[in-house]
Motif scaffolding. Structure first.
Motif, short mmCIF file in Angstrom:
data_model
loop_
_atom_site.label_atom_id
_atom_site.label_comp_id
_atom_site.label_asym_id
_atom_site.label_seq_id
_atom_site.Cartn_x
_atom_site.Cartn_y
_atom_site.Cartn_z
N LEU A 293 0.97 -1.29 0.18
CA LEU A 293 0.02 0.00 -0.01
C LEU A 293 0.81 1.17 0.13
O LEU A 293 0.39 2.29 -0.09
CB LEU A 293 -0.77 -0.02 1.10
CG LEU A 293 -2.07 -1.03 1.14
CD1 LEU A 293 -2.80 -0.91 2.38
CD2 LEU A 293 -2.96 -0.80 0.11
N MET B 65 -15.85 8.25 2.30
CA MET B 65 -16.24 6.90 1.75
C MET B 65 -17.76 6.46 2.37
O MET B 65 -18.01 5.28 2.36
CB MET B 65 -15.21 5.91 2.04
CG MET B 65 -13.97 6.20 1.57
SD MET B 65 -12.65 4.96 2.28
CE MET B 65 -11.11 6.00 2.14
N GLN C 62 -10.89 -3.78 6.77
CA GLN C 62 -10.01 -4.19 5.63
C GLN C 62 -10.33 -3.28 4.25
O GLN C 62 -9.39 -2.53 3.59
CB GLN C 62 -9.72 -5.32 5.31
CG GLN C 62 -8.41 -5.76 4.29
CD GLN C 62 -7.48 -6.58 4.81
OE1 GLN C 62 -7.25 -6.83 6.07
NE2 GLN C 62 -6.49 -6.81 4.02
N ALA C 63 -11.69 -3.33 4.01
CA ALA C 63 -12.09 -2.56 2.82
C ALA C 63 -11.69 -0.97 2.86
O ALA C 63 -11.90 -0.20 1.85
CB ALA C 63 -13.63 -2.75 2.72
N THR D 229 -6.68 2.48 2.22
CA THR D 229 -6.68 2.83 0.80
C THR D 229 -5.00 2.82 0.81
O THR D 229 -4.31 2.84 1.50
CB THR D 229 -6.89 4.28 0.53
OG1 THR D 229 -6.25 4.94 1.43
CG2 THR D 229 -8.20 4.58 0.88
N SER D 230 -4.40 3.03 -0.56
CA SER D 230 -2.94 3.00 -0.63
C SER D 230 -2.47 4.56 -0.54
O SER D 230 -3.41 5.45 -0.40
CB SER D 230 -2.69 2.45 -2.01
OG SER D 230 -3.40 3.39 -3.12
N GLN E 95 -3.70 6.53 -3.00
CA GLN E 95 -4.78 7.18 -3.16
C GLN E 95 -5.15 8.01 -2.22
O GLN E 95 -5.98 9.18 -2.46
CB GLN E 95 -5.91 5.97 -2.98
CG GLN E 95 -6.03 5.10 -4.29
CD GLN E 95 -6.85 3.64 -4.02
OE1 GLN E 95 -6.05 2.77 -3.13
NE2 GLN E 95 -7.86 3.42 -4.50
N SER F 253 -9.49 -6.15 -2.02
CA SER F 253 -9.18 -6.80 -0.72
C SER F 253 -9.92 -8.38 -0.56
O SER F 253 -9.60 -9.01 0.30
CB SER F 253 -9.77 -6.00 0.71
OG SER F 253 -11.09 -5.67 0.39
N ALA G 253 -11.05 4.81 -4.32
CA ALA G 253 -10.75 4.68 -3.04
C ALA G 253 -12.19 4.65 -2.40
O ALA G 253 -12.42 4.21 -1.07
CB ALA G 253 -10.11 5.89 -2.38
N LYS H 77 -16.41 0.57 -2.05
CA LYS H 77 -16.37 -0.47 -0.89
C LYS H 77 -17.06 -1.85 -1.07
O LYS H 77 -17.25 -2.75 -0.33
CB LYS H 77 -16.88 0.21 0.65
CG LYS H 77 -16.02 1.19 0.64
CD LYS H 77 -14.52 1.15 1.01
CE LYS H 77 -13.73 2.35 0.95
NZ LYS H 77 -12.33 2.12 0.60
N GLU I 191 -17.99 -7.34 0.29
CA GLU I 191 -17.52 -6.05 0.85
C GLU I 191 -15.96 -5.83 0.37
O GLU I 191 -15.34 -6.96 0.79
CB GLU I 191 -17.42 -6.12 2.43
CG GLU I 191 -16.93 -4.80 3.02
CD GLU I 191 -17.18 -4.91 4.61
OE1 GLU I 191 -18.28 -4.55 5.03
OE2 GLU I 191 -16.15 -5.20 5.22
N SER I 192 -15.63 -5.05 -0.42
CA SER I 192 -14.38 -5.29 -0.97
C SER I 192 -13.65 -3.80 -1.05
O SER I 192 -14.36 -2.93 -1.73
CB SER I 192 -13.94 -6.11 -1.83
OG SER I 192 -14.77 -5.75 -2.93
N GLY I 193 -12.26 -3.40 -0.65
CA GLY I 193 -11.86 -2.15 -0.99
C GLY I 193 -10.82 -2.45 -2.05
O GLY I 193 -10.44 -3.27 -2.44
N PHE I 194 -10.65 -1.42 -2.92
CA PHE I 194 -9.79 -1.23 -4.07
C PHE I 194 -8.58 -0.37 -3.83
O PHE I 194 -8.74 0.75 -3.72
CB PHE I 194 -10.43 -0.71 -5.33
CG PHE I 194 -11.74 -1.82 -5.95
CD1 PHE I 194 -12.84 -1.53 -5.33
CD2 PHE I 194 -11.23 -2.84 -6.52
CE1 PHE I 194 -13.95 -2.51 -5.63
CE2 PHE I 194 -12.30 -3.79 -6.94
CZ PHE I 194 -13.62 -3.42 -6.44
N TYR I 195 -7.19 -1.06 -4.03
CA TYR I 195 -5.94 -0.47 -3.47
C TYR I 195 -5.15 -0.32 -5.05
O TYR I 195 -5.21 -1.37 -5.59
CB TYR I 195 -5.12 -1.13 -2.61
CG TYR I 195 -6.01 -1.64 -1.57
CD1 TYR I 195 -5.75 -3.18 -1.02
CD2 TYR I 195 -6.71 -1.20 -0.74
CE1 TYR I 195 -6.23 -3.71 -0.01
CE2 TYR I 195 -7.42 -1.67 0.50
CZ TYR I 195 -7.09 -2.96 0.78
OH TYR I 195 -7.81 -3.75 1.77
#
Lengths: 174, 120
Positions: free
Chosen positions: A24, A101, A138-139, A142-143, A146, B15, B75, B78, B84-88
């Motif tokens: 990240l 978010m 976890q979701a 952010t990196s 980002q 994620s 970002a 979600k 449920e998943s985040g995008f990095y």
């Protein structure tokens, strides 16, 4: 050429894999409740704390404590006196990226404009800004890339945004 | 006259495991991007899923100059496919090949697998 900036994050998650933290782009992700604590009112303690409140008196009192590293405004409501106090005491003004978010786009855009206002006043009073995800799952992580982009969209330059992402390290990474 | 395409590729890790080759998943991702970017910026950025290169990793292609907006939009997403998943966003490059090489050297190895010795 100086050392490249090291980026840090704050989250409630205590079991993030080291490899994910590196991917990240962070040097370290500090854990709330372990490395730093969120408090609602000023308390004399040895642990590192961040005051989270909307009461200007409580914030001002907490910011005078050496172990309080900064302030996080509840609902991102602007308190000019508190920002001025943070600037005078060399404390951080924290901005939570999790507030951007939200599922509800109306709440998200309201938070965006409030955070923009806080950033503008922090710049005016010379208070240092710190941005972090304050992720609870976890979701929500952010990196670093980002987080910097989100900071830029909120009205700061890319250099200020990068500095905001590395500010926590000065206080917690000893 | 052939004009040069000005494109950027984003290496994105989710994620949770994701299959972007499924139409429902890619459409949901597009809809979520439009929700944040707005129709006009989405048209200008032109995000397209390029390829899936791992269980949780895929490439997204966008027009050059809109990296900041798309990074921020990703970002805020979600959920994907009801999960449920985040995008990095891990890396941005002008070529997909560089990102695939990066994935094989860093992310692939992190998963405990050994990449093949064939040239990329």
């Amino acid at each position: 050429m100086g050392d490249p900036l090291k980026y840090y994050d704050l989250s409630y998650l205590s079991n993030i894999e080291e490899s994910l933290v590196t991917r990240l782009g962070y040097k370290k992700i500090f854990v709330i409740g372990k490395d730093v604590h969120l408090i609602n009112q000023p308390e004399p303690s040895e642990r590192k704390t961040i005051i989270r409140s909307n009461d200007p008196k409580k914030i001002a009192s907490a910011l005078r404590n050496n172990n309080t590293i900064g302030v996080l405004f509840e609902d991102n409501l602007l308190l000019k006196k508190a920002i001025e106090e943070a600037g005078n005491n060399d404390k951080l003004v924290f901005l939570s990226l999790s507030d951007l978010m939200d599922k509800d786009p109306v709440r998200t855009s309201r938070n965006m404009s409030r955070i923009r206002t806080i950033m503008a006043f922090a710049r005016k009073f010379g208070a240092e800004i710190a941005i972090a995800t304050f992720a609870t799952r976890q979701a929500d992580l952010t990196s670093a890339m980002q987080a910097i982009a989100l900071g830029e969209l909120l009205g700061v330059s890319i250099d200020e945004s990068r500095k905001a992402l590395s500010a926590i390290g000065e206080y917690l990474d000893n | 006259m052939i004009t040069k395409r000005k494109i950027r590729y984003l290496l994105i890790e989710s994620s949770a495991p994701i299959d972007v080759t499924k139409r429902a998943v890619s459409e949901e991702l597009s809809r979520n991007l439009i929700l944040f970017l707005g129709e006009l910026t989405n048209y200008r950025a032109n995000p397209h899923i390029n390829s899936q290169i791992g269980e949780k990793v895929f490439l997204l292609r966008i027009n050059r100059g809109f990296e900041r907006e798309v990074l921020a939009a990703l970002a805020t997403i979600k959920k994907s496919g009801g999960v449920e998943s985040g995008f990095y966003t891990l890396k941005i490059s002008g070529t997909a090949k560089k990102l695939i090489t990066f994935y094989r050297r860093h992310i692939f190895l992190d998963a405990g697998q050994v990449p093949s010795k064939s040239r990329t």
